[in-house]
Design an enzyme around this catalytic site. Structure first.
Site, PDB file in Angstrom:
ATOM      1  N   GLY A  44       0.782  -1.236   0.000  1.00  0.00           N
ATOM      2  CA  GLY A  44       0.000   0.000   0.000  1.00  0.00           C
ATOM      3  C   GLY A  44       0.810   1.281   0.000  1.00  0.00           C
ATOM      4  N   ASP A  99      -4.805   2.179  10.929  1.00  0.00           N
ATOM      5  CA  ASP A  99      -6.200   1.880  11.239  1.00  0.00           C
ATOM      6  C   ASP A  99      -6.295   1.532  12.731  1.00  0.00           C
ATOM      7  OD1 ASP A  99      -8.890   1.248  10.780  1.00  0.00           O
ATOM      8  OD2 ASP A  99      -8.452  -0.755  10.055  1.00  0.00           O
ATOM      9  N   LYS A 127      -6.835   6.771  10.668  1.00  0.00           N
ATOM     10  CA  LYS A 127      -8.219   6.505  11.081  1.00  0.00           C
ATOM     11  C   LYS A 127      -8.277   6.507  12.601  1.00  0.00           C
ATOM     12  CE  LYS A 127     -10.163   3.810   7.282  1.00  0.00           C
ATOM     13  NZ  LYS A 127     -10.651   2.484   6.840  1.00  0.00           N
ATOM     14  N   PHE A 148     -14.066   2.856   4.175  1.00  0.00           N
ATOM     15  CA  PHE A 148     -13.003   2.109   3.505  1.00  0.00           C
ATOM     16  C   PHE A 148     -12.536   2.932   2.309  1.00  0.00           C
ATOM     17  CE2 PHE A 148     -10.901  -1.111   1.023  1.00  0.00           C
ATOM     18  CZ  PHE A 148     -10.262  -1.868   1.998  1.00  0.00           C
ATOM     19  N   ASP A 155      -6.017  -0.511  -1.902  1.00  0.00           N
ATOM     20  CA  ASP A 155      -6.716  -1.364  -2.864  1.00  0.00           C
ATOM     21  C   ASP A 155      -8.052  -1.884  -2.349  1.00  0.00           C
ATOM     22  OD1 ASP A 155      -5.481  -3.181  -0.938  1.00  0.00           O
ATOM     23  OD2 ASP A 155      -6.074  -4.776  -2.326  1.00  0.00           O
ATOM     24  N   ARG A 161      -5.176   0.763  -6.754  1.00  0.00           N
ATOM     25  CA  ARG A 161      -3.966   1.357  -6.182  1.00  0.00           C
ATOM     26  C   ARG A 161      -3.436   2.468  -7.079  1.00  0.00           C
ATOM     27  NH1 ARG A 161      -2.273  -2.097  -1.962  1.00  0.00           N
ATOM     28  NH2 ARG A 161      -2.499  -4.321  -2.344  1.00  0.00           N
TER      29      ARG A 161
HETATM   30  P1  5GP Z   1      -3.933  -1.709  11.257  1.00  0.00           P
HETATM   31  O1  5GP Z   1      -3.574  -0.304  11.636  1.00  0.00           O
HETATM   32  O2  5GP Z   1      -5.390  -1.999  11.507  1.00  0.00           O
HETATM   33  O3  5GP Z   1      -3.063  -2.742  11.930  1.00  0.00           O
HETATM   34  O4  5GP Z   1      -3.693  -2.002   9.735  1.00  0.00           O
HETATM   35  C1  5GP Z   1      -3.590  -1.042   8.774  1.00  0.00           C
HETATM   36  C2  5GP Z   1      -3.642  -1.766   7.436  1.00  0.00           C
HETATM   37  O5  5GP Z   1      -4.988  -2.130   7.131  1.00  0.00           O
HETATM   38  C3  5GP Z   1      -3.187  -0.854   6.319  1.00  0.00           C
HETATM   39  O6  5GP Z   1      -1.800  -0.952   6.086  1.00  0.00           O
HETATM   40  C4  5GP Z   1      -4.048  -1.323   5.163  1.00  0.00           C
HETATM   41  O7  5GP Z   1      -3.393  -2.385   4.526  1.00  0.00           O
HETATM   42  C5  5GP Z   1      -5.312  -1.838   5.804  1.00  0.00           C
HETATM   43  N1  5GP Z   1      -6.380  -0.807   5.763  1.00  0.00           N
HETATM   44  C6  5GP Z   1      -6.909  -0.139   6.820  1.00  0.00           C
HETATM   45  N2  5GP Z   1      -7.863   0.725   6.433  1.00  0.00           N
HETATM   46  C7  5GP Z   1      -7.949   0.611   5.095  1.00  0.00           C
HETATM   47  C8  5GP Z   1      -8.768   1.261   4.101  1.00  0.00           C
HETATM   48  O8  5GP Z   1      -9.601   2.135   4.352  1.00  0.00           O
HETATM   49  N3  5GP Z   1      -8.577   0.882   2.808  1.00  0.00           N
HETATM   50  C9  5GP Z   1      -7.663  -0.084   2.457  1.00  0.00           C
HETATM   51  N4  5GP Z   1      -7.562  -0.382   1.166  1.00  0.00           N
HETATM   52  N5  5GP Z   1      -6.877  -0.710   3.373  1.00  0.00           N
HETATM   53  C10 5GP Z   1      -7.022  -0.365   4.674  1.00  0.00           C
HETATM   54 MG    MG Z   2      -0.103  -0.847   4.908  1.00  0.00          MG
END
Ligand code: 5GP
Ligand code: MG
Length: 187
Positions: A44, A99, A127, A148, A155, A161
């Site tokens: 990403g 996230d 987020k 999302f 993606d 992407r």
């Molecule tokens: P976390 O912070 O929950 O451990 O993980 C973050 C990862 O979740 C990011 O690197 C991404 O791959 C995925 N992710 C979280 N929110 C989104 C979103 O709104 N869109 C997309 N495509 N991926 C997301």
């Molecule tokens: Mg990522």
């Protein structure tokens, strides 16, 4: 900004460009005289990393790693490691989005365990409301909502992407049914 029933553009190409440039300037000022290594988390963050690095005015290096995530448990493992050692280095983790914060937490600890002399994070998107673990983001691009997002490296089932701006998916069902939903209207 463009919008359809099922998806809407939320951050334009221009907004991204100017924020990325500000992030690059902030990093350049803080790392003056140093030689940080940017660790880009595949896949990403590839677009963001490439744009950010061009705005950094210190001799930076770039390396990559890739992760496997196991559901919502927060467990992750490396599916690809960096090519160089991180011992004694100023590490800047490059994430396109934070996230829950679980991934970033594990990554930061991993860099510390490897003997990095400093660890910082640059996250384009945050987020905040979905955070389940407290984790610092030293350089943050935009705070975003719960939707999302796709585009600019993010993606949906591998697609989108390559969009130069960021879009929020408003109707997940439409994308579950047909991942090309937005592609048909944009390309
Ligand atoms: P976390 O912070 O929950 O451990 O993980 C973050 C990862 O979740 C990011 O690197 C991404 O791959 C995925 N992710 C979280 N929110 C989104 C979103 O709104 N869109 C997309 N495509 N991926 C997301
Ligand atoms: Mg990522």
């Amino acid at each position: 900004m463009r919008a359809f029933d099922y998806a809407a553009e939320v951050i334009s190409e221009d907004e991204i460009r100017s924020r990325v440039s500000e992030l690059g300037n902030a990093i350049s000022a803080d790392y003056e005289g140093r030689n940080p290594v940017f660790v880009s988390v595949l896949t990403g963050s590839v677009l963001f990393s490439a744009d950010l690095l061009r705005q950094v005015q210190v001799p930076g290096e770039i390396d990559f790693l890739a992760l496997n995530r196991f559901g919502e448990s927060g467990r992750i493992s490396l599916s690809m490691d960096t090519s160089g050692p991180l011992f004694d280095r100023d590490v800047i983790i490059v994430e396109e989005i934070v996230d829950t914060g679980l991934t970033l937490n594990v990554l930061r600890q991993m860099m510390i365990d490897r003997g990095a002399s400093s660890v910082a994070t640059v996250g384009l998107l945050d987020k905040t409301r979905r955070r389940v673990t407290d984790v610092p983001i030293e350089y943050r691009g935009f705070e975003v909502g719960d939707e999302f997002l796709v585009g600019y490296g993010l993606d949906w089932e591998g697609l989108y992407r390559n969009l130069p701006s960021l879009w929020a998916i408003l109707d997940i069902e439409a994308f579950v049914e047909d991942r090309l939903t937005l592609a048909r209207d944009l390309f």
